[in-house]
Write a protein that holds these residues in place. Structure first.
Motif, short mmCIF file in Angstrom:
data_model
loop_
_atom_site.label_atom_id
_atom_site.label_comp_id
_atom_site.label_asym_id
_atom_site.label_seq_id
_atom_site.Cartn_x
_atom_site.Cartn_y
_atom_site.Cartn_z
N ALA A 132 0.81 -1.22 0.00
CA ALA A 132 0.00 0.00 0.00
C ALA A 132 0.84 1.27 0.00
O ALA A 132 0.30 2.37 -0.21
CB ALA A 132 -0.92 0.01 1.22
N ILE A 133 2.16 1.15 0.20
CA ILE A 133 3.02 2.33 0.24
C ILE A 133 3.37 2.75 -1.18
O ILE A 133 3.88 1.94 -1.96
CB ILE A 133 4.31 2.04 1.03
CG1 ILE A 133 3.97 1.59 2.46
CG2 ILE A 133 5.20 3.28 1.07
CD1 ILE A 133 5.18 1.14 3.25
N PRO A 134 3.13 4.00 -1.58
CA PRO A 134 3.49 4.45 -2.94
C PRO A 134 5.00 4.44 -3.14
O PRO A 134 5.78 4.59 -2.20
CB PRO A 134 2.93 5.88 -3.00
CG PRO A 134 1.95 5.97 -1.88
CD PRO A 134 2.44 5.05 -0.82
N PHE A 135 5.40 4.29 -4.42
CA PHE A 135 6.82 4.28 -4.76
C PHE A 135 7.51 5.57 -4.32
O PHE A 135 8.63 5.55 -3.80
CB PHE A 135 7.01 4.12 -6.27
CG PHE A 135 6.70 2.75 -6.77
CD1 PHE A 135 7.42 1.65 -6.34
CD2 PHE A 135 5.67 2.54 -7.68
CE1 PHE A 135 7.14 0.38 -6.80
CE2 PHE A 135 5.38 1.28 -8.15
CZ PHE A 135 6.12 0.19 -7.70
N LEU A 136 6.85 6.71 -4.55
CA LEU A 136 7.47 8.00 -4.23
C LEU A 136 7.72 8.16 -2.73
O LEU A 136 8.65 8.85 -2.32
CB LEU A 136 6.60 9.14 -4.75
CG LEU A 136 6.53 9.28 -6.27
CD1 LEU A 136 5.57 10.39 -6.66
CD2 LEU A 136 7.91 9.55 -6.84
N ALA A 137 6.86 7.52 -1.92
CA ALA A 137 7.07 7.61 -0.47
C ALA A 137 8.28 6.77 -0.03
O ALA A 137 8.98 7.12 0.92
CB ALA A 137 5.81 7.14 0.26
N LEU A 138 8.52 5.67 -0.75
CA LEU A 138 9.65 4.81 -0.41
C LEU A 138 10.97 5.31 -0.98
O LEU A 138 12.04 4.95 -0.48
CB LEU A 138 9.40 3.39 -0.94
CG LEU A 138 8.48 2.49 -0.13
CD1 LEU A 138 8.24 1.19 -0.89
CD2 LEU A 138 9.08 2.19 1.24
N LEU A 139 10.91 6.12 -2.02
CA LEU A 139 12.12 6.51 -2.74
C LEU A 139 13.19 7.15 -1.86
O LEU A 139 14.37 6.77 -1.96
CB LEU A 139 11.74 7.43 -3.91
CG LEU A 139 12.83 7.73 -4.92
CD1 LEU A 139 13.37 6.44 -5.53
CD2 LEU A 139 12.30 8.64 -6.02
N PRO A 140 12.86 8.12 -0.99
CA PRO A 140 13.93 8.71 -0.15
C PRO A 140 14.64 7.67 0.72
O PRO A 140 15.87 7.72 0.86
CB PRO A 140 13.18 9.73 0.70
CG PRO A 140 11.96 10.07 -0.07
CD PRO A 140 11.57 8.80 -0.76
N LEU A 141 13.88 6.74 1.30
CA LEU A 141 14.50 5.73 2.15
C LEU A 141 15.36 4.77 1.34
O LEU A 141 16.45 4.37 1.77
CB LEU A 141 13.41 4.96 2.90
CG LEU A 141 13.88 3.93 3.93
CD1 LEU A 141 14.72 4.61 5.01
CD2 LEU A 141 12.70 3.21 4.56
#
Length: 286
Positions: A132-141
């Motif tokens: 459910a987590i969008p790609f853009l939200a994961l990108l910084p991590l």
């Protein structure tokens, strides 16, 4: 003929209302496959012609949406310079590596959860939360973990591919007809034979549907990955063209993504016809 095919042939299913309106094989064969393929390209061809006419007539600004002919000239120029083929090859390698890794993980997890309620209780909730987590939200991590090199891009593609294959593999295993499994027990099949000859073939249509969804998701993830810190690839080509307001190159990369998606879908359909030739909905009559 596998036990799955024998079992499917021995079980008589009740007729439904859909059976009465389903076209027979003769009606479907009345139109040749070549004609159907030509018909499927009719709408895109008309769209391109209308697009070209509007651009040539001055109704579309070249800075907003350049004519297809201008996009084609940009493609020839980049190809002659070697830039286009190089960036295309890099993106294809990234997508293939991520798809192989994510597909293997998703298939393995799908089999595990499909066969075990305990495994479902242990890992399915966590997988659904990550999905459910969008790609853009994961990108910084992900950038903090892996930097902006190849590992980050392959990881994002693999992550996006894992979930469609996982979900469809689990669903396919759970939807196998219990009567077929019971018939396999009656025929004296061992557990491994039951899985290999009945359950996995029965789940294969759903698995291949997951593959088709995963192919589209792989390119979506790759586009996101290549917009950050990339020095090559189609995403980098589009971002570099944006800096110089080269809308023809930007549109070219979009068209290439679309063509690759069509090619990948055709490969998936070919696999369906080859691997599911025993299935009435995927055989030669399709």
């Amino acid at each position: 003929m596998t036990s799955f095919e024998q079992a499917a042939g021995t079980i008589e299913l009740p007729r439904t209302s859909a059976d009465s309106v389903r076209p027979d094989a003769d009606a479907r064969r009345s139109i040749s496959p070549v004609a159907l393929q030509a018909l499927s390209w009719l709408a895109p061809a008309l769209l391109v012609l209308i697009w070209e006419a509007l651009a040539q007539g001055g109704y579309l600004s070249p800075q907003v949406l350049p004519a297809p002919s201008k996009v084609l000239r940009a493609a020839f120029k980049l190809a002659s310079q070697g830039t286009l083929l190089s960036d295309l090859g890099v993106s294809l390698l990234r997508a293939a590596a991520g798809f192989a890794i994510g597909g293997a993980i998703g298939f393995a997890l799908g089999i595990l959860v499909g066969f075990s309620r305990i495994a479902e209780a242990l890992i399915d909730r966590s997988i659904q939360m990550i999905r459910a987590i969008p790609f853009l939200a994961l990108l910084p991590l992900v950038i903090v973990w892996l930097g902006v090199g190849e590992a980050e891009k392959v990881f994002l593609v693999a992550l996006g591919v894992t979930f469609p294959i996982y979900i469809n593999t689990t669903l396919g295993i759970r939807q196998v007809d219990p009567k077929l499994i019971e018939l396999g027990h009656v025929q004296g099949l061992s557990t491994l034979q039951l899985i290999r000859r009945i359950i996995l073939p029965g789940a294969l249509p759903s698995v291949l549907t997951g593959v088709r969804y995963a192919l589209a998701t792989a390119w979506l993830a790759l586009v996101v990955a290549e917009t950050i810190g990339a020095q090559s690839g189609l995403g980098f080509l589009a971002m570099d063209a944006r800096e110089f307001l080269r809308t023809d190159v930007i549109v070219l990369t979009i068209v290439i993504y679309a063509l690759i998606g069509v090619a990948a879908d055709l490969i998936a359909r070919w696999l369906e016809r080859r691997l599911l030739s025993w299935h009435p909905n995927y055989g030669a009559a399709r």
